[in-house]
Structures are given as structure tokens and as C-alpha cells.
Design a protein around this motif. Structure first.
Motif, PDB file in Angstrom:
ATOM      1  N   ASP A   5       3.482 -11.342 -14.038  1.00 47.14           N
ATOM      2  CA  ASP A   5       4.581 -11.031 -13.129  1.00 47.14           C
ATOM      3  C   ASP A   5       3.975 -10.672 -11.776  1.00 47.14           C
ATOM      4  O   ASP A   5       3.331  -9.618 -11.637  1.00 47.14           O
ATOM      5  CB  ASP A   5       5.383  -9.850 -13.675  1.00 47.14           C
ATOM      6  N   PRO A   6       4.144 -11.498 -10.765  1.00 44.34           N
ATOM      7  CA  PRO A   6       3.512 -11.235  -9.458  1.00 44.34           C
ATOM      8  C   PRO A   6       4.014  -9.957  -8.807  1.00 44.34           C
ATOM      9  O   PRO A   6       3.358  -9.423  -7.902  1.00 44.34           O
ATOM     10  CB  PRO A   6       3.892 -12.471  -8.629  1.00 44.34           C
ATOM     11  N   ASN A   7       5.157  -9.452  -9.241  1.00 45.19           N
ATOM     12  CA  ASN A   7       5.709  -8.234  -8.649  1.00 45.19           C
ATOM     13  C   ASN A   7       5.293  -6.965  -9.393  1.00 45.19           C
ATOM     14  O   ASN A   7       5.635  -5.860  -8.976  1.00 45.19           O
ATOM     15  CB  ASN A   7       7.243  -8.316  -8.623  1.00 45.19           C
ATOM     16  N   SER A   8       4.565  -7.134 -10.485  1.00 49.74           N
ATOM     17  CA  SER A   8       4.172  -5.968 -11.281  1.00 49.74           C
ATOM     18  C   SER A   8       3.126  -5.137 -10.545  1.00 49.74           C
ATOM     19  O   SER A   8       2.184  -5.672  -9.958  1.00 49.74           O
ATOM     20  CB  SER A   8       3.608  -6.414 -12.625  1.00 49.74           C
ATOM     21  N   THR A   9       3.275  -3.829 -10.591  1.00 45.64           N
ATOM     22  CA  THR A   9       2.276  -2.926 -10.013  1.00 45.64           C
ATOM     23  C   THR A   9       1.399  -2.310 -11.097  1.00 45.64           C
ATOM     24  O   THR A   9       0.578  -1.446 -10.816  1.00 45.64           O
ATOM     25  CB  THR A   9       2.950  -1.814  -9.195  1.00 45.64           C
ATOM     26  N   TYR A  10       1.591  -2.762 -12.343  1.00 47.41           N
ATOM     27  CA  TYR A  10       0.767  -2.285 -13.463  1.00 47.41           C
ATOM     28  C   TYR A  10      -0.187  -3.352 -13.987  1.00 47.41           C
ATOM     29  O   TYR A  10      -1.358  -3.082 -14.252  1.00 47.41           O
ATOM     30  CB  TYR A  10       1.657  -1.793 -14.617  1.00 47.41           C
ATOM     31  N   ILE A  11       0.313  -4.558 -14.175  1.00 43.48           N
ATOM     32  CA  ILE A  11      -0.484  -5.642 -14.747  1.00 43.48           C
ATOM     33  C   ILE A  11      -0.522  -6.788 -13.741  1.00 43.48           C
ATOM     34  O   ILE A  11       0.530  -7.318 -13.366  1.00 43.48           O
ATOM     35  CB  ILE A  11       0.117  -6.139 -16.083  1.00 43.48           C
ATOM     36  N   GLY A  38      -7.340   9.974 -11.939  1.00 43.41           N
ATOM     37  CA  GLY A  38      -6.417  11.049 -11.640  1.00 43.41           C
ATOM     38  C   GLY A  38      -5.205  10.573 -10.849  1.00 43.41           C
ATOM     39  O   GLY A  38      -4.801   9.403 -10.896  1.00 43.41           O
ATOM     40  N   SER A  39      -4.628  11.491 -10.102  1.00 38.49           N
ATOM     41  CA  SER A  39      -3.389  11.184  -9.373  1.00 38.49           C
ATOM     42  C   SER A  39      -3.674  10.360  -8.123  1.00 38.49           C
ATOM     43  O   SER A  39      -4.792  10.345  -7.604  1.00 38.49           O
ATOM     44  CB  SER A  39      -2.683  12.487  -8.988  1.00 38.49           C
ATOM     45  N   ILE A  40      -2.650   9.669  -7.650  1.00 38.25           N
ATOM     46  CA  ILE A  40      -2.752   8.827  -6.456  1.00 38.25           C
ATOM     47  C   ILE A  40      -2.287   9.645  -5.258  1.00 38.25           C
ATOM     48  O   ILE A  40      -1.117  10.037  -5.168  1.00 38.25           O
ATOM     49  CB  ILE A  40      -1.902   7.549  -6.620  1.00 38.25           C
ATOM     50  N   HIS A  41      -3.206   9.930  -4.339  1.00 39.19           N
ATOM     51  CA  HIS A  41      -2.897  10.782  -3.198  1.00 39.19           C
ATOM     52  C   HIS A  41      -1.835  10.123  -2.316  1.00 39.19           C
ATOM     53  O   HIS A  41      -1.859   8.915  -2.071  1.00 39.19           O
ATOM     54  CB  HIS A  41      -4.160  11.057  -2.388  1.00 39.19           C
ATOM     55  N   LYS A  42      -0.937  10.942  -1.813  1.00 37.29           N
ATOM     56  CA  LYS A  42       0.242  10.431  -1.105  1.00 37.29           C
ATOM     57  C   LYS A  42      -0.101   9.655   0.172  1.00 37.29           C
ATOM     58  O   LYS A  42       0.689   8.823   0.617  1.00 37.29           O
ATOM     59  CB  LYS A  42       1.182  11.583  -0.771  1.00 37.29           C
ATOM     60  N   ASP A  43      -1.266   9.927   0.786  1.00 40.08           N
ATOM     61  CA  ASP A  43      -1.615   9.257   2.039  1.00 40.08           C
ATOM     62  C   ASP A  43      -2.655   8.152   1.860  1.00 40.08           C
ATOM     63  O   ASP A  43      -3.165   7.615   2.841  1.00 40.08           O
ATOM     64  CB  ASP A  43      -2.156  10.287   3.049  1.00 40.08           C
ATOM     65  N   SER A  44      -2.987   7.824   0.636  1.00 45.93           N
ATOM     66  CA  SER A  44      -4.068   6.881   0.359  1.00 45.93           C
ATOM     67  C   SER A  44      -3.617   5.433   0.528  1.00 45.93           C
ATOM     68  O   SER A  44      -2.420   5.135   0.515  1.00 45.93           O
ATOM     69  CB  SER A  44      -4.567   7.081  -1.076  1.00 45.93           C
ATOM     70  N   PRO A  45      -4.576   4.488   0.683  1.00 48.07           N
ATOM     71  CA  PRO A  45      -4.218   3.068   0.721  1.00 48.07           C
ATOM     72  C   PRO A  45      -3.461   2.614  -0.519  1.00 48.07           C
ATOM     73  O   PRO A  45      -2.569   1.770  -0.423  1.00 48.07           O
ATOM     74  CB  PRO A  45      -5.584   2.372   0.834  1.00 48.07           C
ATOM     75  N   ALA A  46      -3.796   3.179  -1.699  1.00 44.49           N
ATOM     76  CA  ALA A  46      -3.081   2.808  -2.922  1.00 44.49           C
ATOM     77  C   ALA A  46      -1.622   3.256  -2.849  1.00 44.49           C
ATOM     78  O   ALA A  46      -0.707   2.531  -3.270  1.00 44.49           O
ATOM     79  CB  ALA A  46      -3.765   3.412  -4.144  1.00 44.49           C
ATOM     80  N   ASP A  86       4.998   0.261  -0.248  1.00 47.14           N
ATOM     81  CA  ASP A  86       5.416  -1.020   0.336  1.00 47.14           C
ATOM     82  C   ASP A  86       6.091  -1.922  -0.684  1.00 47.14           C
ATOM     83  O   ASP A  86       6.813  -2.864  -0.304  1.00 47.14           O
ATOM     84  CB  ASP A  86       4.203  -1.745   0.927  1.00 47.14           C
ATOM     85  N   ARG A  87       5.846  -1.659  -1.967  1.00 46.41           N
ATOM     86  CA  ARG A  87       6.456  -2.471  -3.030  1.00 46.41           C
ATOM     87  C   ARG A  87       7.593  -1.742  -3.724  1.00 46.41           C
ATOM     88  O   ARG A  87       7.971  -2.090  -4.840  1.00 46.41           O
ATOM     89  CB  ARG A  87       5.372  -2.897  -4.032  1.00 46.41           C
ATOM     90  N   GLY A  88       8.109  -0.724  -3.062  1.00 44.98           N
ATOM     91  CA  GLY A  88       9.311  -0.064  -3.549  1.00 44.98           C
ATOM     92  C   GLY A  88       9.089   0.957  -4.643  1.00 44.98           C
ATOM     93  O   GLY A  88      10.053   1.392  -5.282  1.00 44.98           O
ATOM     94  N   VAL A  89       7.833   1.363  -4.886  1.00 46.34           N
ATOM     95  CA  VAL A  89       7.559   2.382  -5.902  1.00 46.34           C
ATOM     96  C   VAL A  89       7.661   3.758  -5.251  1.00 46.34           C
ATOM     97  O   VAL A  89       6.953   4.048  -4.287  1.00 46.34           O
ATOM     98  CB  VAL A  89       6.157   2.202  -6.514  1.00 46.34           C
ATOM     99  N   GLU A  90       8.550   4.595  -5.764  1.00 46.07           N
ATOM    100  CA  GLU A  90       8.700   5.932  -5.217  1.00 46.07           C
ATOM    101  C   GLU A  90       7.527   6.808  -5.622  1.00 46.07           C
ATOM    102  O   GLU A  90       6.869   6.574  -6.638  1.00 46.07           O
ATOM    103  CB  GLU A  90      10.008   6.550  -5.709  1.00 46.07           C
ATOM    104  N   ARG A  91       7.279   7.827  -4.827  1.00 42.45           N
ATOM    105  CA  ARG A  91       6.110   8.688  -5.081  1.00 42.45           C
ATOM    106  C   ARG A  91       6.143   9.297  -6.476  1.00 42.45           C
ATOM    107  O   ARG A  91       5.114   9.413  -7.138  1.00 42.45           O
ATOM    108  CB  ARG A  91       6.050   9.785  -4.012  1.00 42.45           C
ATOM    109  N   LYS A  92       7.329   9.684  -6.928  1.00 41.92           N
ATOM    110  CA  LYS A  92       7.432  10.306  -8.246  1.00 41.92           C
ATOM    111  C   LYS A  92       7.027   9.345  -9.367  1.00 41.92           C
ATOM    112  O   LYS A  92       6.729   9.766 -10.492  1.00 41.92           O
ATOM    113  CB  LYS A  92       8.850  10.817  -8.492  1.00 41.92           C
ATOM    114  N   ASP A  93       7.003   8.044  -9.052  1.00 46.10           N
ATOM    115  CA  ASP A  93       6.644   7.038 -10.049  1.00 46.10           C
ATOM    116  C   ASP A  93       5.250   6.451  -9.835  1.00 46.10           C
ATOM    117  O   ASP A  93       4.904   5.438 -10.435  1.00 46.10           O
ATOM    118  CB  ASP A  93       7.673   5.897 -10.024  1.00 46.10           C
TER     119      ASP A  93
END
Length: 988
Positions: free
Chosen positions: A731-737, A778-786, A792-799
């Protein structure tokens, strides 16, 4: 009797699918014979694929608890095995060591099976070999085909005393592969991607299939979101499935798409404890052939199984994938450190205190790349769980493995954990017959070791390790003084450089409407977690006894401390309930939060907002105390700058004290219900109390009932719907796989040797850069490139979830490489953080952004580093990430074993400065451009040869190329291990 899913059929046979010349690549063969062998190989490949295809349909329908009837069951169930057995029976007559194939009789008549007898080799050198080396020898003898494993390899191992100092190369074929989901997801992603590559190159995609048993335990995804609640397990699991549904569905697809792969569902336990209590065979009996269990795993703490006498160690995911696909592991024949144990632990001293002491001793001795083998009279004083605790910490002391040969203690543990009497009898008979069993009641024949250490167990004292590394041991009696020196010391592994005027700072805040306060050293996380200790009933029940005594005296853990208990298996819950001690742990806030690796891997969850604000706004050096094996900076939680490893009972004690700034010998922990001061000695259980709790509460039926149901899953797992396709639909839109780019534009022609020309330095490091610094964790920092990528792909910070949960997406992981907030990069003149200098412009950028700017401009990059580069967890992303960033070489003073091999596996050149030299002594700043002059032909490169590195400002120095074996050179010539495997599979 309890046996894993594939004990009898799917493990290595003496003439395993992967080892026989019919199924190996054509490298080094006489060209005249290639055509004929190719025809034979094609035929055999069809047989094997047919066999595995059939096996996959029926392997889980057999009664694995009845091993003596398995051959009959298999034969009756599927006739393809008859053809398979007849074909490979012919091969037996051709085996170079067929004369030592010996029958192992049963005491009451008949035989257990046949085995390749080391005594029958009639070589006196074998009697002096360490037991761990004998396992390598048996594997070489059994798998010898004079092609992948040669007679010369057998001779090298027999002559270990003389050959090991010479760094000779040997092949090794492990009996099985072990994965957890953080490392397993990218492994399955790679296998799926390799199938696509095979398909694009017009070859048979079914060749991409594990040829040895692969067990994948989903244990690293649970996070400590909910604590101090009777319903914490269910709530955390629901959150785990919500966050990871896509990953879990992918793994469930893999369990059906790939043969020979068992996936243990979430909520079952920690991979290493499940391996110890259930998956570990000790001795395989495959179609009547007996041989030692051995395993490589994609988690560095695979070494825990060495406590059971099973040779096992961690490898990178890319190495494991090659092993799954039938490639022999090429390894340097290791030296073995003999570690003699004598005496007995004193009253109140725990196995954790012992392992922290052993870790410090071995780290000081220097054991990187070596085996450590334990022996001596003190062995009888250590339970199997104590041994597993020591073996587990092998990565922390730097050894490939810490091995405990099988003895009577091992056999007792096998019975305790539900293995049948007949299985245990077979194991003992085989190991005795093959000189792999230690009987301390008999006179001991002296073995030769490369070097020697000795520890009297009576000298071990209570201790912790920290505040930033597992081998920085601190005796408990010195903890307060050590802590205060850390506050004053300059920033480093033992220093925080707190200004004098800020040493007594108090951060006052409100928690649940009540006043609260934090100081430097205040405990904000107290976690009983990780495979190091949760497999050990003595320390787990000891923690329960501390909680009980504290409750009875009126002590209570402060409510703002995030407490948690994450057992390694369901067995732990059973014996804590049986003992009545879980009730008291609950009263102190140590409710069970889930079954898996939590705080130790960075899945500690968020702190309460009021606590987090108090720490951040007042720059408090807050502490975490955990019973884990890893306490590197930034790993446990971004806001706990001090992290201490401690035994489970000490975790409870420090939680009760609420600070690490305490002298337990002199200062009270708190005030009891009668107004009196309560001291450490008042709540600490005696060795006798702990032993009594273990004896009455840990029962064999607990193991049997737990593991009979382990693969049944849970409703959430069972409801996952997955496709039945052989190829994965990305799935080209997947942010997991996400389909990784490793095989983009791949052809059958290897890329060949490539040096490095005019490369910029991406990062310039000092010593002890760990895989936690390199690999996203660990966690993904809120200001990081990740974070920007996800937003940019519509994933909210809580997710956002964690980096570990997104290891199947290369786009996220590349952006998280070198993104550790505690990274110290000399290009930034000591500034801490995930940024670097883009040398051409002088701009300060995130590492990912700088790397992409270099790539877009067509520039290669390198990394400069100090000693022990890549120490810590065996993370394949610590090599994959730099490769995706465009790093072509790493020049370091020294490398951690697994990480160096992973760099080679991803086509990155590892180079070592000459002894006494490093970037500083050579006057390198990292602002130069670097050229590494490699020979143009792979045949002109030798393992360990010297090469010249030059810079654009006229400097020139010599480095050693750390391609340690001929096989690693072949990987490099192919652009990495996976392209190498694909090209050779296509040739078959």
C-alpha cells in the motif's frame, strides 16, 4: 510433553536442504562441472520446495507432543516425505564423516536415534575443547559436505587452541532462527521484497522461504499507557492492537505466506523467556538424528538461551534472513574466556547483583567477539534462572555469548518447565555420549581457554548500574555518594554538570489536586520489566516480598511515580498469584501492564503532564529505576536523564524511597503507620524467605498450562483478516509497511568493488556511540523529520506510535536515523542533539536533511567515530538507515561485533584506525573530504588488509578494512548480503 511447533520435522537434518551441494551456489566450483550441477540443483530445489509446500499444509496438524511416533505420522500423512527420505538416505552414504554416525541406545532397549559422535573421531584435542566450541564442531561434522562446510573447517575447530588466535574463518549452520516483532517486521518486509525482486528477474518466488524453523514472538509493541489499574493489561492491549493492526496483519500474512514460520501472538510474553521456557529444545531429534539445539536471533539478548546450554547469540536482521534462506553463517572462530565461579551468594544478594558484577568484570577484561564459558564449583549454587540472567547480559559485557554447559541443574529446569521425563532422558543420554554434559559429581577434565577469570560468589554485593550505561556498576552502599558526584561531574557517562546554585532545586507542582515536588534524583519511573529478570522467580517473588513488607509497615509509593510490572510470560502471573504477592505489588502500584518488552525498549509511555512539565520547566535530572538490561541515554524516556538498572526488589525499594539520592544503610526509606522510621533492612527479604516462596509457588503445571495455549492467540489477534497471496500487495499510502528500495534496478550482474571518493563527513563521533544513538528507537519527537513526514501524510501526533512500531517503513526509519536527542556530534562543537553541519554551506541541519542535500548533489558521505561504535542492541536499522542516508563508510577506533557485520551486509565499508590513532590524534575535524582507495578487483582485497585514506587538505593515514571473512567480501562485491542471496538463489 511440550514441544514447539516444528521440533521433529522442520529443523536441520544432517543433510539439510541448505547444506547439500545440490542446493548451494556455484562459487569456487570448477566451471566444467557447473552445468551438470545446475541440473542436479534444479531437481533438488523442486523436491525441497515441494516438500516444504506440503509440510506447510500439515505441520501444525501433527501431534508434536508424541515425538516417537512422528515419523509414522508424517509418512501416513503425506507421501512426499517418503520420496524425500529415500533421496536423502542415498546422500548419507556419501557423508565425509559417515563412520562416526553412532546409535544412541535407550536404557530399556531400542534407540533414541543416531548421532555424529565426537568421541568416535578419536582425537585427544577434543577432550580439551571448551563445551561451546564442541557445539560448533558437532555442527561442522554433521553438516560437512566438502562444499559449504569442508573437512578443513572441521580440522580448524578441532585445533581450536592453535587456530583461534589466528582469526580463522569457519561456517556455522544454526538449527533455527528467532525473531521478535521489532526486528521481525523488517525481516518479513525484506523477504516479501525479495520475492518481488525474484519475480521481476523472472525467477521462482517460492525460493524465498525459510529453510530452517523460524519463531517470531510479538512482544515489543506493547506500551505502558495505562498503569496502576486492575484492567491495565486489557486496556494496553487494546491500544497496542489499535496502533499496530496493520503491522500485526502483515505478520499474520507472513505466517501463512512463508513456510516454516511460527508467529506467537501479542500478549504471550517476552521472546527470550518464551524461548527459555518453551522453544528451546537443548537437543533436537529430527527423523531419528540427534544434535544440539542452536539458534541465532535478531535481538541481541538471544544469548539468554545460553543459560540453558543452547548456543545462541544475536545477529542483525539481514544476517538472520540469509540464515533463513540456507546460507551458512561465516564467523571467525572465537576465543573463549573461561570464567570460574566459586562460593555462594551471601544472604540478600540477588542474581541481578551478580550479573551487574560479572558485566563490569567482563567489560573490563575485554570480551568483544569472544565466547565466555562459565564453570567451577559455584555453578551448583546458581539456579537455571540465575544463569539465564547472566547469559542474557552478554551484549552488555560485549561477548558473543555467555555459555553455561548442560548439567543436572539444566535437567531439573527442563522438568520444571514441563518437558517430559523421556525427553529429558534423551537429552542427558545424548549429551553424555557426545561429551557435552558436565557432571560436577565426577572429576573434571581440565579444559583449555583463551584467558581466565574467577569470581567468588560470596564477594558479590548489592548494586545497581548507571546512570547511563549498564556496565557502570555502583555498589548500593556507595550510591548516594556516586549520585552526588554525577551531579557535579562534567557531562559524560558519569556526569550531568549541574551548576552549584541549582543542586538543591525543588520543583513544586500539583498532582491530582495535591501538592507534590521533584528534586534531582527523584524517581518518576519504576519498572519491573525486561527479559533479564522477569524469567527469574527468585527476584520476581523477592519484589513481591518487599512490597508485602512495605504494605504491612505502612509505606506507600508516591502516586506520581509511574510504576509498572511487565512479566516475561504468563507463568510469572501464575506464581505471583499462587504466592499471594501480586496483591501487595498491586497495592504499591505495580499492577501488571502487559506481557512484553516495555520500559527497557523505550515503550515506557508518557509521564503525567504535570510531572513532565515539572521536569522540563525546572531542568530536573529525573530518574528511572528499572529491572532491565539497557539504560542508555534517551532510551527509557526522553525526560529521565538518569536511568539505573536494578533488581526487581530494588526497583520496589527505590520506588518507595522516591529518590536515588539515598543511603539505604543510614537513611530511612520513609515513615511507617506507627510514626517510626522504616529502613531498607526492615523491608528486605532474606534468601531463605525467597527460596521458600519459590519452592511453594513455582510449579510445573503452570508452565504446561501456559504453553499449551500459547499459539491460540486472543480474540483481537484471531479476528485479523489477511490475504492468502504469495506476493504481498504494498500500500503506497501506508506509514507502517513500505516496499524498501534495496533491489531497485537490480540486475544479475554484481556491482563489484567501490571505493569512496571525495566524501563529506556526515557526523564526527567520540567513543561508545550505541545503536540507540544510530537507529530510530522510542518515541518520535514532535519536531523531527520523521514527525514532519507523518504529519504531511495526515497522521496526527497522538498516532505517531514509536519508531520500533514503524520499522517496516524505510521512509520513516531513514528520517529517524541519527535522530537521538542525546547525540553528541563533534561537528556541532559539543552541542547535543540530532543535527549536524552541512559542510559545503556551514548550515546546521537535521541529520536526515543534511544527508539528503549531499545525496541530491551526488556526494558520498562517511562517518568518523571512536571506540565501541555500534554497541548495544543488534539493530539492522543501525546499518540500513545510514545506507539509505548515503553513508558509504564508517571509520572508527573499534566496532561492536554485530553492528560491524551489519554494515558489511548493507554494503557499507567498516574501517578501523590503526592502534593509538583516531580522528583527534590525526588532526581530523570532519570538515575535510575523504577518499578511500580500495583495489579495483574483489580478488585483490583480503580480509583485514590495510588501505590508505586521504583528505582534500593533504592528510593521509592507513586504516584496516574490517571485511573479516571471504564471505563478507562476497557480500560487499554484491552490494550487500540480500542481493548476494538473491543472485545465488536464481542460479540454483
Amino acid at each position: 510433553m511440550l514441544l514447539p511447533h516444528s521440533t521433529a520435522l522442520t529443523s536441520h537434518t544432517p543433510f539439510s536442504f541448505s547444506s547439500h551441494p545440490l542446493l548451494t551456489n556455484l562459487r569456487n566450483l570448477n566451471p566444467a562441472s557447473s552445468s551438470a550441477l545446475n541440473n542436479q540443483r534444479s531437481t533438488a530445489s523442486v523436491v525441497v520446495r515441494s516438500f516444504h509446500s506440503s509440510a506447510s499444509r500439515w505441520c501444525h496438524r501433527l501431534d508434536w507432543r508424541s515425538p516417537l511416533s512422528l515419523r509414522a505420522q508424517i509418512r501416513a500423512f503425506n507421501p512426499v516425505t517418503e520420496r524425500f527420505q529415500k533421496q536423502f538416505a542415498t546422500m548419507a552414504a556419501e557423508h565425509p564423516f559417515k563412520e562416526v554416525l553412532t546409535s544412541l541406545p535407550k536404557p530399556g532397549g531400542g534407540e533414541f536415534g543416531k548421532f555424529y559422535s565426537l568421541p568416535a573421531l578419536n582425537d585427544p584435542r577434543i577432550d580439551k575443547l571448551p563445551y561451546s566450541i564442541r557445539i560448533l564442531l558437532e555442527s561442522a561434522v554433521r553438516n560437512c559436505d566438502n562444499f559449504q562446510v569442508k573437512k578443513e573447517d572441521v580440522e580448524k575447530i578441532i585445533d581450536w587452541e592453535n587456530t583461534s588466535p589466528k582469526q580463522v574463518e569457519i561456517p556455522f549452520k544454526p538449527a533455527r532462527v528467532l525473531l521478535q516483532d521489532f526486528t521481525g517486521v523488517p525481516a518479513v518486509v525484506d523477504l516479501a521484497c525479495m520475492r518481488d525482486a525474484m519475480n521481476k528477474l523472472g525467477s521462482d518466488t517460492s525460493k524465498i522461504n525459510p529453510l530452517v524453523p523460524v519463531d517470531l514472538v510479538i512482544d515489543h509493541s506493547v506500551q505502558v499507557d495505562v498503569t496502576r489499574s486492575e484492567n491495565a493489561v486489557q486496556e494496553n492491549m487494546e491500544l497496542e492492537f489499535r496502533r499496530n493492526k496493520e503491522r500485526f496483519s502483515f505478520l499474520k500474512w507472513g505466517s501463512s505466506a512463508f513456510h516454516n514460520m511460527l508467529v506467537v501472538p501479542p500478549g504471550s510474553g517476552i521472546v527470550h523467556q518464551v524461548n527459555l521456557e518453551y522453544l528451546g529444545r537443548v537437543v533436537f531429534n529430527t527423523n531419528g538424528t540427534l544434535y544440539p539445539d542452536s539458534v541465532v536471533g535478531t535481538d541481541s539478548h538471544t544469548t539468554m538461551i545460553d543459560g540453558l546450554g543452547v548456543a545462541g547469540w544475536g545477529v542483525g536482521g539481514i544476517e538472520a534472513e540469509a540464515a533463513m534462506l540456507g546460507q551458512p553463517m561465516s564467523m571467525v572462530l572465537p576465543g573463549v574466556v573461561g570464567f570460574k565461579l566459586s562460593g555462594k551468594l551471601r544472604n540478600g544478594v540477588t542474581a541481578t547483583d551478580l550479573v551487574l558484577t560479572v558485566t563490569q568484570m567482563l567489560r573490563k577484561h575485554g570480551v568483544v567477539g569472544k565466547f565466555v564459558e562459565f564453570y567451577g564449583d559455584g555453578m551448583g549454587e546458581l539456579s537455571l534462572a540465575d544463569r539465564a540472567t547472566i547469559a542474557n547480559m552478554s551484549p552488555e559485557y560485549g561477548a558473543t555469548m555467555g555459555f553455561f554447559p548442560v548439567d543436572h541443574v539444566t535437567l531439573q529446569y527442563l522438568k520444571l518447565t514441563g518437558r517430559s521425563d523421556e525427553t529429558v532422558a534423551m537429552i542427558e543420554s545424548y549429551l553424555r555420549a557426545n561429551k557435552m554434559f558436565v557432571d560436577y559429581k565426577e572429576p573434571q577434565q581440565e579444559r583449555v581457554y583463551s584467558s581466565y577469570l574467577e569470581l567468588n560468589l560470596a564477594e558479590v554485593e548489592p548494586c545497581v548500574s548507571g546512570p547511563k550505561r549498564p556496565h557502570d556498576r555502583v555498589p548500593l552502599k556507595e550510591m548516594k555518594a556516586d549520585w552526588n558526584s554525577c551531579l557535579n561531574n562534567k557531562v559524560g557517562f558519569k556526569g550531568f554538570a549541574v551548576p552549584k546554585e541549582a543542586l538543591e532545586k525543588v520543583a513544586k507542582f500539583s498532582f491530582d489536586g495535591k501538592p507534590a515536588e521533584l528534586k534531582h534524583g527523584s524517581v518518576v519511573i519504576a519498572a519491573i520489566t525486561s527479559c533479564t529478570n522477569t524469567s527469574n522467580p527468585s527476584v520476581m517473588l523477592g519484589a513481591g516480598l518487599v512490597a508485602k513488607k512495605a504494605c504491612e509497615l505502612g509505606l506507600q509509593v508516591k502516586p506520581w511515580i509511574k510504576t509498572s510490572l511487565a512479566p516475561g510470560s504468563g507463568v510469572v502471573t501464575k506464581y505471583l498469584l499462587q504466592s499471594g504477592l501480586q496483591e501487595y505489588l498491586n497495592k504499591q502500584g505495580f499492577h501488571i501492564v502487559g506481557y512484553g518488552c516495555t520500559t527497557c525498549i523505550g515503550n515506557s509511555g508518557e509521564l503525567d503532564e504535570s510531572v513532565a512539565s515539572a521536569i522540563s520547566e525546572n531542568d530536573i535530572i529525573a530518574a528511572a529505576v528499572l529491572s532491565g538490561n539497557r539504560n542508555f541515554e534517551g532510551r527509557v524516556h526522553a525526560l529521565t536523564r538518569a536511568n539505573y538498572l536494578a533488581s526487581p526488589p530494588l526497583v520496589v525499594a527505590y520506588a518507595l524511597a522516591s529518590t536515588v539520592d539515598i543511603d539505604f544503610d543510614k537513611e530511612p526509606i520513609g515513615t511507617g503507620k506507627d510514626g517510626k522510621s522504616i529502613f531498607f533492612k526492615d523491608i528486605w527479604p532474606s534468601t531463605e524467605e525467597v527460596a521458600e516462596a519459590v519452592q511453594s509457588s513455582v510449579l510445573p503445571d503452570m508452565f504446561r498450562s501456559t504453553y499449551q495455549a500459547i499459539t491460540k492467540g486472543n480474540p483481537m489477534w484471531n479476528q485479523l483478516q489477511v490475504p492468502s497471496s504469495i506476493l504481498y500487495t504494498w500500500d503506497p499510502n501506508s506509514t507502517y509497511i513500505h516496499e524498501p528500495p534495496y533491489f531497485k534496478n537490480m540486475t544479475m550482474e554484481p556491482p563489484g568493488v567501490h571505493g569512496v571518493k571525495d566524501a563529506y563527513c556526515l557526523l564526527n563521533f567520540g567513543d561508545s556511540i550505541t545503536t540507540d544513538h544510530i537507529s530510530p528507537a522510542g518515541s518520535i519527537h514532535k519536531d523531527s523529520p520523521a514527525a514532519k513526514f507523518l504529519l504531511d501524510r495526515g497522521v496526527e501526533r497522538k498516532d505517531f506510535n514509536s519508531y520500533g512500531s514503524r520499522r517496516g517503513n524505510d521512509e520513516v526509519m531513514a528520517r529517524g536515523t541519527f535522530a537521538n536527542i542525546r547525540l553528541v556530534n563533534k561537528l556541532l562543537n559539543g552541542e547535543v542533539g540530532p543535527k549536524t553541519i552541512h559542510v559545503p554551506t556551514g548550515e546546521k541541519l537535521y541529520v536526515f536533511d543534511a544527508a539528503m542535500r549531499y545525496k541530491d548533489a551526488g556526494h558520498d558521505t562517511i562517518v568518523l567515530a571512536g571506540a565501541e561504535y555500534g554497541s548495544g542492541s543488534s539493530r539492522d536499522w543501525a546499518a540500513k538507515g545510514p545506507m539509505l542516508l548515503g553513508v558509504k563508510a564508517v571509520i572508527a577506533k573499534s566496532f561492536e561485533r554485530i553492528h560491524r557485520s551489519n554494515l558489511v551486509g548493507m554494503g557499507i565499508i567498516p574501517l578501523c584506525f590503526k592502534s593509538g590513532e583516531d580522528a583527534d590524534t590525526l588532526g581530523l575535524t570532519g570538515h575535510e573530504r575523504y577518499t578511500i582507495d580500495l583495489p579495483n578487483k574483489i580478488s585483490d582485497i583480503r580480509p583485514g588488509q590495510d588501505v590508505t585514506v586521504t583528505t582534500d587538505n593533504g592528510k593521509s593515514f592507513t586504516c584496516t578494512v574490517r571485511f573479516d571473512t571471504e564471505v563478507e567480501l562476497a557480500y560487499f562485491n554484491n552490494g550487500g548480503i540480500l542481493p548476494y542471496v538473491i543472485r545465488n538463489l536464481i542460479k540454483q
